[in-house]
Design an enzyme around this catalytic site. Structure first.
Site, PDB file in Angstrom:
ATOM      1  N   HIS A  45       0.136  57.436 -58.546  1.00  0.00           N
ATOM      2  CA  HIS A  45      -0.629  56.741 -57.503  1.00  0.00           C
ATOM      3  C   HIS A  45       0.359  56.032 -56.582  1.00  0.00           C
ATOM      4  CE1 HIS A  45      -4.333  53.980 -56.550  1.00  0.00           C
ATOM      5  NE2 HIS A  45      -3.531  54.089 -55.498  1.00  0.00           N
ATOM      6  N   HIS A  63       1.128  55.908 -52.286  1.00  0.00           N
ATOM      7  CA  HIS A  63       0.875  56.329 -50.900  1.00  0.00           C
ATOM      8  C   HIS A  63       2.228  56.367 -50.212  1.00  0.00           C
ATOM      9  CE1 HIS A  63      -3.504  55.520 -51.310  1.00  0.00           C
ATOM     10  NE2 HIS A  63      -3.063  54.646 -52.195  1.00  0.00           N
ATOM     11  N   HIS A  67     -10.063  56.929 -55.113  1.00  0.00           N
ATOM     12  CA  HIS A  67     -10.008  55.485 -55.361  1.00  0.00           C
ATOM     13  C   HIS A  67     -11.437  55.027 -55.649  1.00  0.00           C
ATOM     14  CE1 HIS A  67      -6.068  55.802 -53.607  1.00  0.00           C
ATOM     15  NE2 HIS A  67      -5.877  54.500 -53.534  1.00  0.00           N
ATOM     16  N   GLU A 103     -11.821  49.661 -57.366  1.00  0.00           N
ATOM     17  CA  GLU A 103     -10.708  48.764 -57.001  1.00  0.00           C
ATOM     18  C   GLU A 103     -11.352  47.479 -56.471  1.00  0.00           C
ATOM     19  OE1 GLU A 103      -8.435  49.966 -53.543  1.00  0.00           O
ATOM     20  OE2 GLU A 103      -6.778  48.597 -54.005  1.00  0.00           O
ATOM     21  N   ASP A 141       1.397  52.185 -56.027  1.00  0.00           N
ATOM     22  CA  ASP A 141       0.449  52.146 -54.894  1.00  0.00           C
ATOM     23  C   ASP A 141       1.173  52.119 -53.537  1.00  0.00           C
ATOM     24  OD1 ASP A 141      -2.073  52.239 -53.809  1.00  0.00           O
ATOM     25  OD2 ASP A 141      -2.635  50.189 -54.311  1.00  0.00           O
ATOM     26  N   ASP A 142       1.523  50.933 -53.049  1.00  0.00           N
ATOM     27  CA  ASP A 142       2.212  50.775 -51.756  1.00  0.00           C
ATOM     28  C   ASP A 142       3.390  49.821 -51.974  1.00  0.00           C
ATOM     29  OD1 ASP A 142       0.166  52.134 -49.885  1.00  0.00           O
ATOM     30  OD2 ASP A 142      -1.044  50.723 -51.043  1.00  0.00           O
TER      31      ASP A 142
HETATM   32  N1  ADE Z   1      -4.476  53.053 -48.973  1.00  0.00           N
HETATM   33  C1  ADE Z   1      -3.262  52.644 -49.330  1.00  0.00           C
HETATM   34  N2  ADE Z   1      -3.334  51.823 -50.382  1.00  0.00           N
HETATM   35  C2  ADE Z   1      -4.637  51.718 -50.715  1.00  0.00           C
HETATM   36  C3  ADE Z   1      -5.367  51.041 -51.720  1.00  0.00           C
HETATM   37  N3  ADE Z   1      -4.768  50.264 -52.629  1.00  0.00           N
HETATM   38  N4  ADE Z   1      -6.696  51.167 -51.743  1.00  0.00           N
HETATM   39  C4  ADE Z   1      -7.314  51.929 -50.840  1.00  0.00           C
HETATM   40  N5  ADE Z   1      -6.683  52.588 -49.877  1.00  0.00           N
HETATM   41  C5  ADE Z   1      -5.358  52.493 -49.810  1.00  0.00           C
HETATM   42 ZN    ZN Z   2      -4.002  53.457 -53.601  1.00  0.00          ZN
END
Ligand code: ADE
Ligand code: ZN
Length: 340
Positions: free
Chosen positions: A14, A16, A194, A197, A275-276
């Site tokens: 996971h 991005h 997703h 969350e 994630d990011d």
């Molecule tokens: N796009 C990038 N990170 C995300 C996240 N945590 N939840 C939803 N969309 C995303």
């Molecule tokens: Zn994500």
């Protein structure tokens, strides 16, 4: 424990790729492409990364992606992420990209996919990191737009293993994309989404039933439905959990409140992911270490996150067996193999 985690083999499911854009590279690309950004320095960019919720992050995140223009930019972005993988002993990664974030700005689909794919191939041959690409639909846009994006992806089927669903969960439930996911499955793509969350546990159930997903991204709100948790134990439907992300976006107040270790001990197929990472304060090792610091876990439990990720991955079965052996060797021989 810290040293064990640092060199433990890991699998990321996971991530991005646009979320791995570090402020320094953002500045470099802005200069290269003559794009104005509303910051004076990378430090100032980092200071701006204070989020109240998912939406407040997404607003800044989509703005950051504007500096990505050429195939070389997407290549450089992906290559920089792979260096982080190497440093954290990530042996396999399955990364998301958001084509609509770029095609909406007039960047060709092929520019994006070729840049990312080129770097991943080089990562495989030079760094020994295997990988897959998953294309996400932005759920704040309509389903027609997702259909158009799926159409654009068809010539690149050999490079894209699956489709996913990201962006604003609240107000954009799985059912909005049931049609395009059905088409994607018929075209042979795997599906993920997703869910759970910021949205309710029901979104996890709906993603399974309406989108045919092979795994749920995040899914931490499953605990609001006891029956669902029992089902997740039984089916081993994987959850790709992102601990630092959940704290930064205030899904949990702090790491001591996070439910990931509890879910692991209940027998769910939970995994740790970043994630990011450029926005949330860390890559794989940072996420593992943050979890272990707040929730004392054994070496075997830390390794279980990798076993779960191997199980949940889209790696062919023969290769999964080899990866499990690699992890078992590591656990069995630790610490001798790294000190000798
Ligand atoms: N796009 C990038 N990170 C995300 C996240 N945590 N939840 C939803 N969309 C995303
Ligand atoms: Zn994500």
């Amino acid at each position: 424990m810290k040293a064990f985690i640092q060199t433990l083999p890991k699998v990321e499911l996971h991530l991005h790729i646009e979320g791995s854009l570090e402020p320094e590279l953002m500045f470099e690309l802005a200069k290269r492409n003559q794009i104005e950004i509303p910051f004076d320095s990378p430090e100032q960019v980092r200071e701006a990364y204070q989020f109240e919720n998912l939406q407040s992050f997404l607003d800044i995140y989509y703005q950051g992606a504007n500096v990505l223009v050429t195939e070389q930019d997407f290549y450089d972005l992906t290559w920089a992420y792979l260096q982080r993988c190497k440093a954290d002993n990530v042996i396999h990664t399955e990364i998301f990209f958001d084509p609509q974030t770029h095609t909406q700005r007039g960047i060709a689909f092929e520019t994006v996919i070729n840049g990312i794919y080129g770097a991943l191939k080089q990562g495989e041959s030079e760094l020994g990191i295997s990988s897959q690409i998953i294309m996400c639909f932005l759920r704040h846009l309509d389903e027609d737009d997702a259909f158009k994006t799926l159409e654009q992806a068809l010539p690149y089927k050999d490079k894209i293993i699956g489709v996913g669903l990201d962006s604003s969960e609240q107000g954009n439930p799985p059912e909005k994309f049931a049609g395009v996911f059905k088409k994607a499955l018929a075209e042979g793509f795997k599906t993920v989404a997703h869910a759970g969350e910021e949205g309710p546990a029901q979104n996890i159930i709906d993603a399974e039933e309406m989108l045919g997903v092979s795994r749920i991204d995040h899914g931490v709100r499953c605990t609001e439905d006891r029956k669902l948790v029992q089902e997740l134990v039984k089916t081993r439907m994987p959850l790709t959990v992102c601990p630092l992300s959940n704290i930064k976006l205030k899904v949990f107040e702090d790491m001591s409140q996070h439910n990931i270790v509890d879910l692991l001990r209940k027998g769910l197929c939970v995994t740790i992911n970043s994630d990011d990472p450029a926005y949330f304060g860390g890559y794989m090792n940072d996420n593992f270490l943050a979890v272990a610091e707040a929730h004392p876990i054994t070496d075997e439990e830390a390794a279980q996150f990798t076993y779960n990720a191997i199980e949940a991955s889209f790696i062919p079965d023969e290769k999964k067996a080899l990866m499990r052996e690699l992890v078992t060797d590591y656990v069995f021989h630790y610490p001798y193999e790294i000190t000798s």
